[in-house]
Each structure stands twice: as C-alpha cells, then as structure tokens.
Design a protein around this motif. Structure first.
Motif: not given
Length: 112
Positions: A86-112
């Motif tokens: 997981r320590a290898i896969v999750e960061p790569l996948l999360r980075r790609h998620w950040r490019t696809l998600a809305s700015k609001a969703a990324v901001k919401e995630y980052d504020s947690k």
C-alpha cells in the motif's frame, strides 16, 4: 495487495466512484479513469504516470511495475498488486486522484 484493498482506501477520497471499465472493476473520478483491474486479475492499470517516471519505476522495481506494448505510448503503468505494498500504490494513486478531482474536493480532502 488486491483490488479490494485499493478500492477500500480510494473510496475514502471525495468524488471516487466504484464502477467497471472494459469489463473489469475500476475506480473513476468525475467519469475519468483513476485505475482499473487488468484482465489478469492481479495488475492495476494506472493512468497518469509519465513515461519517464514509468521507466524509472520499472527499472527500480521490475517485479512490481511494468508495461506492455499496448501501453508503450501512453502515460500509464501496470502494477502487480500481489507484489506491491500500500505504501507504494497509495501515493501514486492519490497523486493521480488530485489531477482528476475538483479543486473543491481536493481542498476538502486537504483540510481534514
């Protein structure tokens, strides 16, 4: 790891949907592919990996990362989930998620 493991952590991110792609389980963000299980049942097809980075990943961990001729000209990597952590896969996948998600969703995630 399995695709179910990937699904569990990815579905915690905003805007991620559980669906299918090419007849296999997949995860999408706003109708765009985050990742899918390859037909072999073990490999994760992951877009958003530039070819130079993919080459470095394949060279540094060939038992985990690879690609086929089909993906040669695309910014995609294949990940053998049975060999990955997981320590290898999750960061790569999360980075790609950040490019696809809305700015609001990324901001919401980052504020947690």
């Amino acid at each position: 790891m399995t695709f179910d493991d990937v699904r569990k952590f990815a579905l915690l991110w905003p805007e991620v949907e559980d669906c299918t792609s090419y007849g296999t389980p997949a995860l999408k963000v706003r109708k765009k592919l985050l990742a899918r299980l390859k037909e072999d049942g073990d490999s994760l097809v992951m877009p958003g990996v530039p070819q130079d980075e993919r080459a470095m990943l394949v060279e540094s961990a060939p038992k985990i990362f690879y690609f086929t001729d089909h993906y040669r000209d695309y910014p995609m990597a294949l990940i053998r989930l049975s060999k990955a952590k997981r320590a290898i896969v999750e960061p790569l996948l999360r980075r790609h998620w950040r490019t696809l998600a809305s700015k609001a969703a990324v901001k919401e995630y980052d504020s947690k």
